[in-house]
Scaffold this active site. Structure first.
Site, short mmCIF file in Angstrom:
data_model
loop_
_atom_site.label_atom_id
_atom_site.label_comp_id
_atom_site.label_asym_id
_atom_site.label_seq_id
_atom_site.Cartn_x
_atom_site.Cartn_y
_atom_site.Cartn_z
CG ASP A 30 -1.99 0.98 1.06
OD1 ASP A 30 -3.36 0.95 0.68
OD2 ASP A 30 -1.94 2.19 1.66
CD GLN A 92 -14.57 -0.21 -2.38
OE1 GLN A 92 -16.01 -0.68 -1.98
NE2 GLN A 92 -14.37 -1.57 -2.91
CG HIS A 98 -8.40 -2.60 -2.26
ND1 HIS A 98 -9.74 -2.22 -3.17
CD2 HIS A 98 -8.84 -2.31 -1.21
CE1 HIS A 98 -9.95 -1.17 -2.85
NE2 HIS A 98 -9.13 -1.08 -0.93
CG LEU A 99 -7.45 -9.60 1.53
CD1 LEU A 99 -8.86 -9.46 3.12
CD2 LEU A 99 -7.40 -11.31 1.48
P1 5GP Z 1 -9.79 1.54 0.49
O1 5GP Z 1 -9.81 2.59 1.11
O2 5GP Z 1 -10.56 1.74 -1.09
O3 5GP Z 1 -9.91 0.35 1.05
O4 5GP Z 1 -8.32 1.28 -0.23
C1 5GP Z 1 -7.63 1.42 -1.09
C2 5GP Z 1 -6.25 1.60 -0.81
O5 5GP Z 1 -5.34 1.78 -1.29
C3 5GP Z 1 -5.61 3.17 0.81
O6 5GP Z 1 -5.02 1.91 1.30
C4 5GP Z 1 -4.56 3.45 -0.86
O7 5GP Z 1 -3.13 4.04 0.45
C5 5GP Z 1 -4.00 2.83 -1.42
N1 5GP Z 1 -4.09 2.74 -2.56
C6 5GP Z 1 -4.24 3.56 -3.39
N2 5GP Z 1 -4.00 4.56 -4.70
C7 5GP Z 1 -2.72 3.37 -5.19
C8 5GP Z 1 -1.64 3.60 -5.72
O8 5GP Z 1 -1.85 4.13 -7.43
N3 5GP Z 1 -1.12 2.34 -4.98
C9 5GP Z 1 -1.07 1.63 -3.84
N4 5GP Z 1 0.70 1.37 -3.95
N5 5GP Z 1 -1.60 1.96 -3.78
C10 5GP Z 1 -2.37 2.27 -3.19
#
Ligand code: 5GP
Ligand code: ZN
Length: 112
Positions: A30, A92, A98-99
């Site tokens: 992440d 989200q 994504h897990l």
């Molecule tokens: P959500 O909030 O949707 O459950 O998690 C999305 C996650 O994706 C977040 O923890 C954020 O830091 C990560 N993330 C978003 N864009 C990118 C990216 O371009 N590269 C990486 N490695 N992580 C990302």
């Protein structure tokens, strides 16, 4: 999906620190880690959330969990937390399944 950042990571169009790949999944660190180990495990195919993936491709769904556990072990962590955020109110922000794999610090309950 053209505008999906995680589809672009799967396609290699956006760089990511990939730690593991399987037939149906990619695991990468992440960009904003919330624990010493914070890896996202995603299906190569686009699905919006965990339930959609489980309905469309149960094998891929199981592979996400197996992959996360394998990455935790490979990184030296027996204890770990797995999280799916489904929907904006649940946190989200990227609508490609994504897990979250988190490990390496004490975890509190309930999560915020
Ligand atoms: P959500 O909030 O949707 O459950 O998690 C999305 C996650 O994706 C977040 O923890 C954020 O830091 C990560 N993330 C978003 N864009 C990118 C990216 O371009 N590269 C990486 N490695 N992580 C990302
Ligand atoms: Zn996608």
């Amino acid at each position: 999906m053209e505008d999906c950042i995680f589809c672009r990571i799967v396609a290699g169009e956006i760089p990511a620190d990939v730690v593991h790949t399987t037939e149906r999944t990619v695991a990468f660190r992440d960009q904003n880690p919330q624990a010493p180990l914070h890896v996202l495990v995603i299906p190569k195919e686009h699905h919006a959330n965990a339930a959609d993936l489980a309905t469309a491709d149960p094998a891929a769904s199981a592979e996400l969990v197996r992959t996360a556990a394998a990455v935790a072990t490979a990184e030296g962590y027996d204890d770990h937390r797995l999280v799916f955020n489904s929907g904006a109110e649940a946190g989200q922000t990227v609508f490609h399944t994504h897990l979250h794999l988190l490990a390496g610090r004490p975890m509190t309950w309930p999560p915020g």
